[in-house]
Design a protein around this motif. Structure first.
Motif, PDB file in Angstrom:
ATOM      1  N   LEU A 114      69.707  -2.795  21.108  1.00 42.01           N
ATOM      2  CA  LEU A 114      70.222  -1.447  21.322  1.00 42.01           C
ATOM      3  C   LEU A 114      69.239  -0.579  22.096  1.00 42.01           C
ATOM      4  O   LEU A 114      69.604   0.511  22.551  1.00 42.01           O
ATOM      5  N   ILE A 115      67.997  -1.037  22.209  1.00 44.95           N
ATOM      6  CA  ILE A 115      66.961  -0.331  22.963  1.00 44.95           C
ATOM      7  C   ILE A 115      65.862  -1.332  23.276  1.00 44.95           C
ATOM      8  O   ILE A 115      65.683  -2.313  22.538  1.00 44.95           O
ATOM      9  N   ASN A 116      65.151  -1.088  24.347  1.00 44.68           N
ATOM     10  CA  ASN A 116      63.997  -1.916  24.686  1.00 44.68           C
ATOM     11  C   ASN A 116      62.744  -1.056  24.497  1.00 44.68           C
ATOM     12  O   ASN A 116      62.506  -0.137  25.274  1.00 44.68           O
ATOM     13  N   VAL A 117      61.988  -1.334  23.440  1.00 41.84           N
ATOM     14  CA  VAL A 117      60.738  -0.620  23.175  1.00 41.84           C
ATOM     15  C   VAL A 117      59.644  -1.367  23.938  1.00 41.84           C
ATOM     16  O   VAL A 117      59.220  -2.442  23.534  1.00 41.84           O
ATOM     17  N   GLN A 118      59.223  -0.779  25.059  1.00 39.69           N
ATOM     18  CA  GLN A 118      58.212  -1.428  25.877  1.00 39.69           C
ATOM     19  C   GLN A 118      56.807  -1.205  25.334  1.00 39.69           C
ATOM     20  O   GLN A 118      55.948  -2.072  25.422  1.00 39.69           O
ATOM     21  N   ASP A 119      56.576  -0.033  24.784  1.00 40.87           N
ATOM     22  CA  ASP A 119      55.283   0.269  24.180  1.00 40.87           C
ATOM     23  C   ASP A 119      55.442   1.528  23.337  1.00 40.87           C
ATOM     24  O   ASP A 119      56.355   2.324  23.572  1.00 40.87           O
ATOM     25  N   ALA A 120      54.568   1.692  22.379  1.00 43.52           N
ATOM     26  CA  ALA A 120      54.631   2.867  21.516  1.00 43.52           C
ATOM     27  C   ALA A 120      53.284   3.083  20.848  1.00 43.52           C
ATOM     28  O   ALA A 120      52.473   2.159  20.749  1.00 43.52           O
ATOM     29  N   ALA A 121      53.073   4.301  20.421  1.00 45.10           N
ATOM     30  CA  ALA A 121      51.887   4.643  19.638  1.00 45.10           C
ATOM     31  C   ALA A 121      52.281   5.724  18.651  1.00 45.10           C
ATOM     32  O   ALA A 121      53.127   6.580  18.937  1.00 45.10           O
ATOM     33  N   VAL A 122      51.656   5.673  17.484  1.00 42.14           N
ATOM     34  CA  VAL A 122      51.939   6.625  16.409  1.00 42.14           C
ATOM     35  C   VAL A 122      50.671   7.392  16.081  1.00 42.14           C
ATOM     36  O   VAL A 122      49.584   6.818  16.008  1.00 42.14           O
ATOM     37  N   VAL A 123      50.831   8.685  15.884  1.00 40.41           N
ATOM     38  CA  VAL A 123      49.757   9.554  15.406  1.00 40.41           C
ATOM     39  C   VAL A 123      50.228  10.106  14.070  1.00 40.41           C
ATOM     40  O   VAL A 123      51.316  10.686  13.994  1.00 40.41           O
ATOM     41  N   SER A 124      49.453   9.911  13.026  1.00 44.17           N
ATOM     42  CA  SER A 124      49.792  10.499  11.718  1.00 44.17           C
ATOM     43  C   SER A 124      48.590  11.302  11.238  1.00 44.17           C
ATOM     44  O   SER A 124      47.454  10.854  11.338  1.00 44.17           O
ATOM     45  N   TRP A 125      48.880  12.489  10.734  1.00 39.31           N
ATOM     46  CA  TRP A 125      47.806  13.404  10.347  1.00 39.31           C
ATOM     47  C   TRP A 125      48.056  13.894   8.930  1.00 39.31           C
ATOM     48  O   TRP A 125      48.888  14.756   8.686  1.00 39.31           O
ATOM     49  N   GLU A 126      47.319  13.315   8.011  1.00 40.59           N
ATOM     50  CA  GLU A 126      47.417  13.706   6.599  1.00 40.59           C
ATOM     51  C   GLU A 126      46.813  15.099   6.400  1.00 40.59           C
ATOM     52  O   GLU A 126      45.821  15.448   7.058  1.00 40.59           O
ATOM     53  N   VAL A 127      47.377  15.845   5.491  1.00 36.50           N
ATOM     54  CA  VAL A 127      46.837  17.159   5.141  1.00 36.50           C
ATOM     55  C   VAL A 127      45.427  16.976   4.595  1.00 36.50           C
ATOM     56  O   VAL A 127      45.159  16.044   3.834  1.00 36.50           O
ATOM     57  N   GLY A 128      44.507  17.839   4.998  1.00 31.37           N
ATOM     58  CA  GLY A 128      43.135  17.785   4.524  1.00 31.37           C
ATOM     59  C   GLY A 128      42.206  16.944   5.380  1.00 31.37           C
ATOM     60  O   GLY A 128      40.999  16.949   5.161  1.00 31.37           O
ATOM     61  N   ARG A 129      42.743  16.209   6.333  1.00 33.88           N
ATOM     62  CA  ARG A 129      41.914  15.394   7.230  1.00 33.88           C
ATOM     63  C   ARG A 129      41.518  16.218   8.452  1.00 33.88           C
ATOM     64  O   ARG A 129      42.273  17.054   8.922  1.00 33.88           O
ATOM     65  N   LYS A 130      40.323  15.951   8.994  1.00 28.46           N
ATOM     66  CA  LYS A 130      39.848  16.684  10.169  1.00 28.46           C
ATOM     67  C   LYS A 130      40.484  16.186  11.457  1.00 28.46           C
ATOM     68  O   LYS A 130      40.590  16.927  12.428  1.00 28.46           O
ATOM     69  N   LYS A 131      40.878  14.922  11.469  1.00 31.86           N
ATOM     70  CA  LYS A 131      41.484  14.360  12.667  1.00 31.86           C
ATOM     71  C   LYS A 131      42.601  13.395  12.277  1.00 31.86           C
ATOM     72  O   LYS A 131      42.631  12.876  11.156  1.00 31.86           O
ATOM     73  N   PRO A 132      43.499  13.145  13.205  1.00 26.67           N
ATOM     74  CA  PRO A 132      44.619  12.247  12.902  1.00 26.67           C
ATOM     75  C   PRO A 132      44.227  10.780  13.000  1.00 26.67           C
ATOM     76  O   PRO A 132      43.202  10.426  13.583  1.00 26.67           O
TER      77      PRO A 132
END
Length: 163
Positions: A30-48
């Protein structure tokens, strides 16, 4: 033609959940995912925390160098301040050459904050109606895309918060 989109989610897990759905849809062609990246940022952390979908053998995959440079400019250069000076300007310029503007970088920087996540996706060949139905009510915000204005408007409508 491949489409590069950036999506913001209101929870640190939202982007991971969305990527799992997209990978399932890819297995259903249904889709062609050629590339991807995820950024997740927890509360209380200085950086993601960042995670790349590594499969650089795929046609069109951007690779870790691209994602590392992009995330460095968005999330880590502000921490370093002006210490790297002219080199930063050159990096911003090289990203603009591939459609990543200063406005995009600033927009992501302002929107992806502690308690949120983002999905950066390079995709093609989407069966839009099926993808739209799979993400109905997902509370995702489209930050940026290289789609036409009409295509972008349809995507924004599809992902609008349905209260």
């Amino acid at each position: 033609m491949a489409t590069l989109t950036a999506w913001k989610f209101s929870t640190p897990q939202g982007a991971d959940i969305a990527l799992e759905k997209l990978q399932k849809m890819q297995s259903e062609q249904l889709i062609n995912v050629q590339d991807a990246a995820v950024v997740s940022w927890e509360v209380g952390r200085k950086k993601p925390k960042t995670r790349e979908l590594h499969d650089t053998k795929k046609a069109g995959a951007l690779g870790g160098g691209f994602w590392g440079l992009l995330f460095g400019l968005i999330f880590f250069v502000p921490i370093l301040g002006l210490a790297i000076g002219a080199a930063t300007g050159a990096l911003f310029g090289s990203m603009a050459d591939v459609g990543i503007s200063n406005a995009f970088i600033d927009d992501v920087r302002q929107k992806v904050t502690p308690g949120t996540s983002a999905l950066f996706l390079l995709s093609s060949d989407a069966v839009v109606d099926r993808v739209k139905s799979e993400f109905s009510g997902a509370e995702a915000e489209l930050i940026s895309t290289n789609l036409s204005a009409d295509q972008e408007a349809k995507l924004r409508e599809a992902f609008a918060n349905e209260d």
